[in-house]
Design a protein around this motif. Structure first.
Motif, PDB file in Angstrom:
ATOM      1  N   GLU A 233       0.748  -1.141   0.220  1.00  0.00           N
ATOM      2  CA  GLU A 233       0.131   0.080   0.156  1.00  0.00           C
ATOM      3  C   GLU A 233       1.032   1.173  -0.009  1.00  0.00           C
ATOM      4  O   GLU A 233       0.302   2.198  -0.776  1.00  0.00           O
ATOM      5  CB  GLU A 233      -0.945  -0.217   1.248  1.00  0.00           C
ATOM      6  N   ALA A 234       1.869   1.166   0.677  1.00  0.00           N
ATOM      7  CA  ALA A 234       2.775   2.430   0.793  1.00  0.00           C
ATOM      8  C   ALA A 234       3.689   2.676  -0.413  1.00  0.00           C
ATOM      9  O   ALA A 234       3.621   3.879  -0.732  1.00  0.00           O
ATOM     10  CB  ALA A 234       3.964   2.247   1.814  1.00  0.00           C
ATOM     11  N   TRP A 238       3.130   6.082  -3.183  1.00  0.00           N
ATOM     12  CA  TRP A 238       4.025   6.583  -3.672  1.00  0.00           C
ATOM     13  C   TRP A 238       4.005   6.769  -5.084  1.00  0.00           C
ATOM     14  O   TRP A 238       4.244   7.792  -5.826  1.00  0.00           O
ATOM     15  CB  TRP A 238       5.445   5.826  -3.244  1.00  0.00           C
ATOM     16  N   ALA A 239       3.411   5.681  -5.764  1.00  0.00           N
ATOM     17  CA  ALA A 239       3.331   5.669  -7.385  1.00  0.00           C
ATOM     18  C   ALA A 239       2.425   6.651  -7.766  1.00  0.00           C
ATOM     19  O   ALA A 239       2.415   7.533  -8.572  1.00  0.00           O
ATOM     20  CB  ALA A 239       2.761   4.404  -8.051  1.00  0.00           C
ATOM     21  N   PHE A 240       1.004   6.802  -7.156  1.00  0.00           N
ATOM     22  CA  PHE A 240       0.121   7.855  -7.262  1.00  0.00           C
ATOM     23  C   PHE A 240       0.741   9.267  -6.961  1.00  0.00           C
ATOM     24  O   PHE A 240       0.300  10.175  -7.672  1.00  0.00           O
ATOM     25  CB  PHE A 240      -1.124   7.541  -6.408  1.00  0.00           C
ATOM     26  N   ALA A 250      -6.827   6.641  -6.166  1.00  0.00           N
ATOM     27  CA  ALA A 250      -6.574   5.223  -6.120  1.00  0.00           C
ATOM     28  C   ALA A 250      -8.211   4.977  -5.831  1.00  0.00           C
ATOM     29  O   ALA A 250      -8.824   5.541  -4.891  1.00  0.00           O
ATOM     30  CB  ALA A 250      -5.687   4.650  -4.952  1.00  0.00           C
ATOM     31  N   TRP A 251      -8.798   3.834  -6.324  1.00  0.00           N
ATOM     32  CA  TRP A 251      -9.795   3.293  -6.227  1.00  0.00           C
ATOM     33  C   TRP A 251     -10.027   1.813  -5.736  1.00  0.00           C
ATOM     34  O   TRP A 251      -8.904   1.083  -6.246  1.00  0.00           O
ATOM     35  CB  TRP A 251     -10.792   3.476  -7.524  1.00  0.00           C
ATOM     36  N   GLY A 252     -10.918   1.575  -4.975  1.00  0.00           N
ATOM     37  CA  GLY A 252     -11.002  -0.008  -4.583  1.00  0.00           C
ATOM     38  C   GLY A 252      -9.751  -0.419  -4.043  1.00  0.00           C
ATOM     39  O   GLY A 252      -8.933   0.103  -3.293  1.00  0.00           O
ATOM     40  N   ASN A 253      -9.262  -1.534  -4.682  1.00  0.00           N
ATOM     41  CA  ASN A 253      -7.847  -2.250  -4.372  1.00  0.00           C
ATOM     42  C   ASN A 253      -6.503  -1.673  -5.274  1.00  0.00           C
ATOM     43  O   ASN A 253      -5.494  -2.195  -5.360  1.00  0.00           O
ATOM     44  CB  ASN A 253      -8.026  -3.704  -4.638  1.00  0.00           C
ATOM     45  N   VAL A 258      -1.367  -1.682  -7.558  1.00  0.00           N
ATOM     46  CA  VAL A 258      -0.360  -0.769  -8.151  1.00  0.00           C
ATOM     47  C   VAL A 258       1.147  -1.085  -7.442  1.00  0.00           C
ATOM     48  O   VAL A 258       2.252  -0.929  -8.070  1.00  0.00           O
ATOM     49  CB  VAL A 258      -0.957   0.532  -8.069  1.00  0.00           C
ATOM     50  N   GLY A 259       0.979  -1.218  -6.067  1.00  0.00           N
ATOM     51  CA  GLY A 259       2.179  -1.305  -4.970  1.00  0.00           C
ATOM     52  C   GLY A 259       2.958  -2.561  -5.451  1.00  0.00           C
ATOM     53  O   GLY A 259       4.120  -2.534  -5.421  1.00  0.00           O
TER      54      GLY A 259
END
Length: 557
Positions: A233-234, A238-240, A250-253, A258-259
């Protein structure tokens, strides 16, 4: 904004590569609570069968559109007087609406006007009308939820586009990869229509699925660099924050998927020493991992990696995790295009997505920086300097500025895991832990990290459970006391409840299904939903203090 004399709605969201995420806010303008509602509209797009906060049914129309009806469900079923609820869903573009930017009502409905008229619902004509798309709000008070299934033709069409049972899910269910025991990225969503080779060709030539095994390799590299371990999640957050994703929010999962994807990419590339970096290394070492021997892979790590990294992998028994991460195919599950298609400008000649193609190889796996079809290069990436590329990937490892120098203090002298000078762990140290006591049989602890999301009237709990021992733990369980009430569903655990009086409950959570056993060093995320037994003051995130009664803690069963 559309409205009736009872409800008002607003539609926002994000557009991304061949898809979109829609967020619909419904406001009850009346003085009476609405125990249920439904909202109908026509659209040219294919909408996922698993929205959040609502159920969905669909009917194909003769004019090529589909009439969708959303009905409130779970936390979205009731709208108190004067208040709002937000629901949402993912979809695949049925007509071209662009690959970035905000979603609007006009784009969702496929009309030229952002405001469409409201008209009464007519169930008999819903399946045959060719009238222009008109969203219909139906406030239905004290009426059971609509449970009609999707029309067979619509279900077939969604399955064809990867939006059926294996589509873009936003539920909280988890499952393991059956072979490895690690979690497959498709658990958090699958986007098989997002590139040419998805599903059919993405696992040829020894290429493998993306799983949470990559997080072990990633956190191993961070530990070698003297950095604390982090969770997916961290990495996703960071990517977002750094414009490395399709959608701005970010939406949902999304954070998990992405992480994990970026953890894989960082582990694949960040180990290479700056002075040794050459794109060809990524073709040679991935091909060797997939089709050659582990010994040859480790020789390349010794030759091209940061000094001491090869020894670090061997000493800490991370060779297999590192090599298995090299085998993973970036296109697997479609996340590379549907979620991590970053638009950050790179040297004015490329974007982040072009740089991500470094780890995509040709059919014979002899060339790096290849395109989606494995046939020719990702041309813009070839114009980016080597220094920028390696620092970009080292930025993924450091979680720093991807366009700046990163891992500058990497010397390879970090204490080894398990040594007397290091307290580090490949699994994330919880920012808000509830730590259980040592298991009386093994003498080794479980570590629990509590997180989750608050919503109107309740919350969703996510517990990251880590077995820090060197033995497998079967039939594990934890207990805690809370003022809140378990509600609806759980995943990875069976929940039993004992009422204690004074508004308190004792909960026992026992590992179930795919999470019944924890291998040595393995971490899994389990969870459940609950209704708030008292007012929760927070920033939208659940903590262990909010979950558990004051003065109590998690205990091991």
């Amino acid at each position: 904004m559309e409205s009736t004399n009872v409800l008002q709605t607003s539609i926002t969201g994000d557009r991304w590569w061949r898809g979109f995420t829609a967020a619909i806010t419904l406001t009850n303008t009346s003085t009476q609570d609405l125990e249920n509602w439904s909202y109908s509209f026509d659209s040219p797009h294919l909408i996922n069968t698993a929205p959040w906060g609502a159920e969905i049914s669909a009917v194909r129309l003769d004019n090529g559109l589909t009439r969708y009806t959303l009905t409130g469900k779970d936390w979205g079923a009731r709208i108190p007087a004067g208040e709002s609820v937000s629901i949402g869903f993912n979809g695949t573009q049925g007509t071209e609406i662009g690959n970035e930017g905000e979603l609007s009502a006009a784009l969702l409905f496929g009309t030229d006007n952002a405001i469409s008229p409201i008209s009464p619902s007519n169930e008999e004509s819903a399946g045959i009308s060719d009238a222009p798309s008109e969203p219909v709000l139906e406030p239905i008070i004290e009426t059971p939820p609509m449970t009609s299934p999707m029309e067979p033709a619509m279900t077939s069409a969604m399955a064809e586009h990867g939006l059926g049972d294996h589509g873009m899910n936003h539920d909280h269910s988890m499952q393991q990869s059956s072979e490895s025991g690690f979690t497959d990225i498709n658990v958090w969503g699958s986007f098989h229509d997002s590139n040419h080779n998805s599903e059919h060709n993405e696992l040829v030539g020894g290429r493998t699925a993306i799983t949470t095994e990559a997080l072990l390799a990633y956190n191993g590299l961070r530990d070698f660099a003297g950095l604390a371990p982090v969770d997916i999640e961290a990495i996703g957050a960071w990517a977002f924050e750094n414009e490395l994703t399709n959608n701005s929010q970010a939406w949902g999962n999304d954070l998990q998927g992405v992480g994990l994807w970026f953890a894989m990419q960082g582990a694949k590339v960040g180990w290479i020493a700056d002075a040794s970096y050459d794109p060809q290394i990524l073709a040679d070492i991935q091909r060797t991992a997939r089709l050659g021997s582990s010994g040859d892979v480790m020789q390349m790590v010794e030759q091209f990696g940061h000094e001491g990294f090869a020894t670090y992998l061997t000493t800490n028994q991370l060779e297999e995790h590192f090599i298995n991460t090299l085998k993973m195919e970036p296109h697997y599950g479609g996340w590379m295009h549907a979620r991590t298609h970053g638009f950050l400008s790179i040297e004015g000649v490329a974007i982040a997505h072009d740089i991500h193609h470094l780890t995509v190889l040709g059919w014979d796996q002899n060339e790096p920086f290849m395109n989606d079809t494995f046939d020719w290069p990702q041309w813009p990436a070839l114009d980016v300097s080597d220094n920028t590329v390696i620092n970009y990937y080292q930025g993924i490892v450091e979680l720093g500025d991807p366009l700046s120098e990163n891992l500058n203090n990497l010397s390879g002298t970090t204490p080894l895991i398990g040594s007397t000078d290091s307290n580090s762990s490949l699994n994330p140290s919880p920012s808000d832990p509830g730590t259980v006591q040592p298991d009386p049989l093994t003498g080794s602890p479980l570590e629990i990290q509590v997180s989750g999301d608050l919503w109107d009237g309740g919350f969703t709990v996510s517990m990251n459970v880590t077995n820090q021992s060197n033995q497998s733990l079967d039939d594990w369980g934890v207990s805690f006391i809370s003022a809140h009430q378990f509600y609806g569903e759980s995943w990875g655990v069976d929940v039993s409840t004992q009422e204690l009086g004074d508004g308190l409950y004792r909960y026992e959570l026992k590992g179930a299904d795919w999470a019944q056993s924890l291998a040595a060093g393995q971490a899994m995320t389990v969870g459940f939903n609950a209704l708030s037994g008292e007012e929760l003051n927070g920033d939208g995130s659940l903590t262990s203090e909010l979950l558990m009664a004051s003065g109590t803690e998690l205990t091991l069963l």
